[in-house]
Motif scaffolding. Structure first.
Motif: not given
Length: 296
Positions: A194-198, A262-264, A250-253
């Motif tokens: 889902a992150t690499e295809v975009p 992209m990792t987040n 944590m993720v939203l921060g």
């Protein structure tokens, strides 16, 4: 010699030596009958260990020592054994209790030590070959997806090391090793794609440079995030929302900081993938044999 005749309301009282031999002594507790009540027929008696217990009518006979205890006393006998089941060291993986998490942790420890103390040039080549960037996903998707999950981004000091040990241990104790591995790999694979295809589509559209097709992208964070989401569905409500709230914050921060978007975003999607597995993990916990469930 004619014996005296008495009416039905009278009792014959024998006297003499024969009477002393045949009649039980009133002071002997071993042979004395249980006292009755005046004016009603004598009650039946049952001898239990030398003690006469009255059993009038259909009253039940006295039970044995264990069964005669009241219910609260019997419950108090069971509670200590249940309390002994609460063992804090079950928070960490063990070879017999959580073989998947324990074996995986050993592999991660070895690769982390290699990345820390190995030859820098060799380490760089190995990490580049394990990266799930667009080029490697197109060339060898299966091998690179497996290889990228053998490394910890940030090494043994990463916060995901503690999350891996605690979360996967708790999840495996509830649903088993194979299902835990399935949840981990599901989050790792789907969030990676889902992150690499975009990124690949953006390069084709000209929004990103061609160098974006080859970059370092490895680690266990997507799988851990999915495991956190899955474990939350097996906890009590207040623990569930506390866990989701802390990790989500944590993720939203990280997203607001915009250090590695992209990792987040992948972490957030992996958490959602874990939440989507709630019906499956709950069914797996119900279907698991009772003797195989290891309480915390």
């Amino acid at each position: 010699m004619n014996s005296p005749v008495t009416s039905g309301a009278e009792a014959t009282t024998p006297t003499g030596p024969a009477a002393d031999r045949d009649t039980p002594s009133a002071v002997d507790p071993d042979v004395a009958p249980a006292p009755g009540l005046d004016g009603i027929p004598r009650q039946r008696t049952v001898a239990v260990e030398g003690v006469y217990v009255a059993a009038a009518g259909s009253a039940p006979v006295a039970a044995g020592p264990a069964e005669s205890l009241p219910l609260p006393s019997r419950l108090r006998r069971v509670r200590p054994s249940r309390l002994r089941r609460v063992r804090p060291w079950r928070l960490l993986p063990t070879p017999t209790g959580t073989p998947f998490t324990f074996g995986y942790a050993v592999v991660l420890a070895m690769t982390s030590l290699f990345a820390e103390y190995g030859d820098p040039h060799l380490v760089s080549q190995v990490l580049q070959g394990s990266s799930t960037d667009v080029v490697h996903l197109v060339q060898s998707p299966v091998s690179v997806l497996v290889a990228s999950a053998l490394w910890i981004a940030g090494g043994l000091t990463s916060v995901f090391v503690i999350a891996f040990l605690l979360v996967l241990t708790a999840l495996e104790r509830r649903i088993g090793g194979w299902r835990t591995a399935g949840v981990f790999l599901l989050g790792h694979i789907l969030a990676t794609l889902a992150t690499e295809v975009p990124i690949g589509l953006s390069v084709l559209a000209g929004h990103l440079p061609g160098s974006s097709l080859q970059r370092y992208d490895y680690g266990i964070s997507f799988g851990v995030a999915a495991s956190i989401g899955a474990l939350a569905g097996l906890l009590t409500p207040w623990l569930r929302w506390a866990l989701l709230g802390v990790f989500g914050w944590m993720v939203l921060g990280d997203l607001i900081a915009f250090t590695d978007p992209m990792t987040n975003w992948g972490h957030l999607m992996a958490l959602a993938i874990g939440v989507a597995t709630w019906p499956l993990v709950r069914r797996a916990r119900r279907d698991r044999p009772a003797e195989a469930r290891v309480p915390m």
